[in-house]
Scaffold this motif. Structure first.
Motif, PDB file in Angstrom:
ATOM      1  N   GLU A   1       0.687  -1.322  -0.016  1.00 19.27           N
ATOM      2  CA  GLU A   1       0.138  -0.163   0.054  1.00 19.27           C
ATOM      3  C   GLU A   1       1.136   1.203  -0.044  1.00 19.27           C
ATOM      4  N   PHE A   2       1.832   1.110   0.791  1.00 15.89           N
ATOM      5  CA  PHE A   2       2.891   2.534   0.806  1.00 15.89           C
ATOM      6  C   PHE A   2       3.748   2.508  -0.476  1.00 15.89           C
ATOM      7  N   LEU A   3       3.855   1.597  -1.166  1.00 17.46           N
ATOM      8  CA  LEU A   3       4.574   1.388  -2.425  1.00 17.46           C
ATOM      9  C   LEU A   3       3.773   2.321  -3.312  1.00 17.46           C
ATOM     10  N   LYS A   4       2.447   2.174  -3.375  1.00 19.19           N
ATOM     11  CA  LYS A   4       1.373   2.977  -4.424  1.00 19.19           C
ATOM     12  C   LYS A   4       1.626   4.149  -4.311  1.00 19.19           C
ATOM     13  N   ALA A   5       1.723   4.582  -3.070  1.00 22.30           N
ATOM     14  CA  ALA A   5       1.988   6.178  -3.007  1.00 22.30           C
ATOM     15  C   ALA A   5       3.345   6.582  -3.377  1.00 22.30           C
ATOM     16  N   LEU A   6       4.295   5.792  -2.938  1.00 20.06           N
ATOM     17  CA  LEU A   6       5.645   6.264  -3.412  1.00 20.06           C
ATOM     18  C   LEU A   6       5.623   6.175  -4.983  1.00 20.06           C
ATOM     19  N   PHE A   7       5.103   5.401  -5.640  1.00 16.65           N
ATOM     20  CA  PHE A   7       5.091   5.206  -7.235  1.00 16.65           C
ATOM     21  C   PHE A   7       4.390   6.393  -7.760  1.00 16.65           C
ATOM     22  N   GLU A   8       2.997   6.786  -7.061  1.00 19.64           N
ATOM     23  CA  GLU A   8       2.329   7.780  -7.553  1.00 19.64           C
ATOM     24  C   GLU A   8       3.100   9.004  -7.480  1.00 19.64           C
ATOM     25  N   ASN A   9       3.889   9.314  -6.435  1.00 21.02           N
ATOM     26  CA  ASN A   9       4.416  10.468  -6.263  1.00 21.02           C
ATOM     27  C   ASN A   9       5.870  10.564  -6.958  1.00 21.02           C
ATOM     28  N   ASP A  10       6.156   9.655  -7.745  1.00 16.50           N
ATOM     29  CA  ASP A  10       7.396   9.532  -8.171  1.00 16.50           C
ATOM     30  C   ASP A  10       8.608   9.844  -7.630  1.00 16.50           C
ATOM     31  N   LEU A  11       8.521   8.980  -6.426  1.00 12.44           N
ATOM     32  CA  LEU A  11       9.554   9.038  -5.397  1.00 12.44           C
ATOM     33  C   LEU A  11      10.583   7.814  -5.704  1.00 12.44           C
ATOM     34  N   VAL A  12      10.431   6.708  -6.221  1.00 11.68           N
ATOM     35  CA  VAL A  12      11.320   5.698  -6.498  1.00 11.68           C
ATOM     36  C   VAL A  12      12.475   5.871  -7.292  1.00 11.68           C
ATOM     37  N   ASP A  13      13.509   5.398  -6.932  1.00 12.63           N
ATOM     38  CA  ASP A  13      14.823   5.672  -7.688  1.00 12.63           C
ATOM     39  C   ASP A  13      15.207   4.353  -8.447  1.00 12.63           C
ATOM     40  N   GLU A  14      15.023   3.353  -7.563  1.00  6.88           N
ATOM     41  CA  GLU A  14      15.782   1.950  -8.075  1.00  6.88           C
ATOM     42  C   GLU A  14      14.751   0.962  -7.658  1.00  6.88           C
ATOM     43  N   ILE A  15      14.659  -0.137  -8.695  1.00  8.84           N
ATOM     44  CA  ILE A  15      13.714  -1.371  -8.122  1.00  8.84           C
ATOM     45  C   ILE A  15      14.535  -2.535  -8.379  1.00  8.84           C
ATOM     46  N   ASN A  16      14.427  -3.381  -7.287  1.00  6.99           N
ATOM     47  CA  ASN A  16      15.056  -4.563  -7.226  1.00  6.99           C
ATOM     48  C   ASN A  16      13.951  -5.668  -7.152  1.00  6.99           C
ATOM     49  N   VAL A  17      13.924  -6.288  -8.389  1.00  2.74           N
ATOM     50  CA  VAL A  17      12.705  -7.182  -8.416  1.00  2.74           C
ATOM     51  C   VAL A  17      12.989  -8.788  -8.398  1.00  2.74           C
ATOM     52  N   PHE A  18      12.822  -9.413  -7.551  1.00  2.00           N
ATOM     53  CA  PHE A  18      13.067 -10.974  -7.742  1.00  2.00           C
ATOM     54  C   PHE A  18      11.886 -11.430  -8.078  1.00  2.00           C
ATOM     55  N   THR A  19      11.580 -11.984  -9.741  1.00  2.00           N
ATOM     56  CA  THR A  19      10.327 -12.528 -10.217  1.00  2.00           C
ATOM     57  C   THR A  19      10.420 -14.227 -10.057  1.00  2.00           C
ATOM     58  N   PHE A  20       9.750 -14.579  -9.364  1.00  2.00           N
ATOM     59  CA  PHE A  20       9.508 -16.000  -9.005  1.00  2.00           C
ATOM     60  C   PHE A  20       8.642 -16.659 -10.292  1.00  2.00           C
ATOM     61  N   PRO A  21       9.095 -18.052 -10.812  1.00  2.00           N
ATOM     62  CA  PRO A  21       8.363 -18.704 -11.593  1.00  2.00           C
ATOM     63  C   PRO A  21       7.065 -19.390 -11.040  1.00  2.00           C
ATOM     64  N   VAL A  22       6.192 -18.589 -10.881  1.00  2.00           N
ATOM     65  CA  VAL A  22       4.941 -18.992 -10.157  1.00  2.00           C
ATOM     66  C   VAL A  22       3.864 -17.910 -10.370  1.00  2.00           C
ATOM     67  N   ILE A  23       2.687 -18.439 -10.826  1.00  2.00           N
ATOM     68  CA  ILE A  23       1.393 -17.583 -10.980  1.00  2.00           C
ATOM     69  C   ILE A  23       0.402 -17.711  -9.848  1.00  2.00           C
ATOM     70  N   LEU A  24       0.203 -16.692  -9.348  1.00  2.00           N
ATOM     71  CA  LEU A  24      -0.817 -16.887  -8.148  1.00  2.00           C
ATOM     72  C   LEU A  24      -2.353 -16.278  -8.246  1.00  2.00           C
ATOM     73  N   GLY A  25      -2.467 -15.609  -9.272  1.00  2.00           N
ATOM     74  CA  GLY A  25      -3.826 -15.411  -9.762  1.00  2.00           C
ATOM     75  C   GLY A  25      -4.207 -14.066  -8.965  1.00  2.00           C
ATOM     76  N   LYS A  26      -4.122 -13.778  -7.862  1.00  2.00           N
ATOM     77  CA  LYS A  26      -4.716 -12.700  -7.086  1.00  2.00           C
ATOM     78  C   LYS A  26      -3.988 -12.385  -5.737  1.00  2.00           C
ATOM     79  N   GLY A  27      -4.033 -11.140  -5.435  1.00  2.00           N
ATOM     80  CA  GLY A  27      -3.259 -10.851  -3.850  1.00  2.00           C
ATOM     81  C   GLY A  27      -2.869  -9.546  -4.382  1.00  2.00           C
ATOM     82  N   LYS A  28      -2.047  -8.833  -3.395  1.00  2.00           N
ATOM     83  CA  LYS A  28      -1.584  -7.613  -3.430  1.00  2.00           C
ATOM     84  C   LYS A  28      -0.572  -7.645  -4.334  1.00  2.00           C
TER      85      LYS A  28
END
Length: 219
Positions: free
Chosen positions: A135-162
């Motif tokens: 939820e907090f990340l949404k506000a940070l993205f919306e206000n253009d405050l994020v400088d770097e994104i480190n994403v660990f993308t796991f080979p699984v599909i969860l269908g729904k969730g945050k």
């Protein structure tokens, strides 16, 4: 000036809810809590260690803060993350004015969390690292405050969730700084800001009659 760096474990379809265990965050009937554990390996751990290697303070939403505060101060002392998280500053965003952060070196951002984050960014000090905190990340993205994104993308599909990104993410071009794959198929990527989104076109210089008709049908 400090940077805000995001650290996120996500599924292939962008879900980041409850990666650590079944009871971590079952809100909304989420039933796959702990989906990271079977796929987390030595290379993934090394990448997390690199993310924690440089000085940083934590920037957390209140729910993630509660999860961390109930876990990390109590881990075995041979786990380096627990003492590290104890020692550094932890800044917490919450809508509850009565909330009191009891974990040592914790600071509540106050009624206007975004203004407080902007002030922190303008200070001297270590970078600010988010973990979880959808939820907090949404506000940070919306206000253009994020400088770097480190994403660990796991080979699984969860269908729904945050999810990491929602409709409020601020449009932004990114540069891929680093990418690697763990032995279990986790794609570990680091992205940095690269200015505004640019667009181009594969269309003909002179549109066909069929294309002109298609465009008219759109309206």
């Amino acid at each position: 000036m400090r940077k805000i760096n995001v650290g996120a474990f996500v599924s292939l379809d962008g879900v980041m809810q409850a990666p650590g265990g079944p009871l971590e965050d079952p809100i909304g009937g989420f039933k796959f809590g702990g989906w990271v554990a079977p796929l987390f390996d030595e290379k993934g751990g090394a990448a997390v260690g690199e993310m924690f290697a440089k000085p940083f303070d934590l920037l957390l939403g209140r729910k993630t803060y509660d999860i961390f505060a109930a876990h990390w101060p109590y881990v075995e002392k041979d786990d380096p993350i627990g003492p590290l998280f104890d020692r550094i500053n932890k800044y917490v965003a919450t809508r509850n004015p009565a909330f009191r952060a009891t974990w040592q070196n914790s600071h509540v951002l106050g009624a206007d969390a975004i203004a407080a984050v902007r002030a922190l960014k303008n200070e001297d000090g270590p970078d600010l690292l988010t973990q979880g905190s959808t939820e907090f990340l949404k506000a940070l993205f919306e206000n253009d405050l994020v400088d770097e994104i480190n994403v660990f993308t796991f080979p699984v599909i969860l269908g729904k969730g945050k999810r990491l990104f929602g409709d409020t993410a601020f449009p932004r071009a990114l540069t891929l700084v680093d990418s690697r794959t763990s032995d279990t198929g986790v794609v570990i990527s680091k992205y940095a800001r690269a200015g505004e989104v640019t667009t181009g076109s594969f269309e003909f210089d002179t549109p066909t009659d069929a294309e002109l008709k298609r465009r008219r049908n759109l309206t």
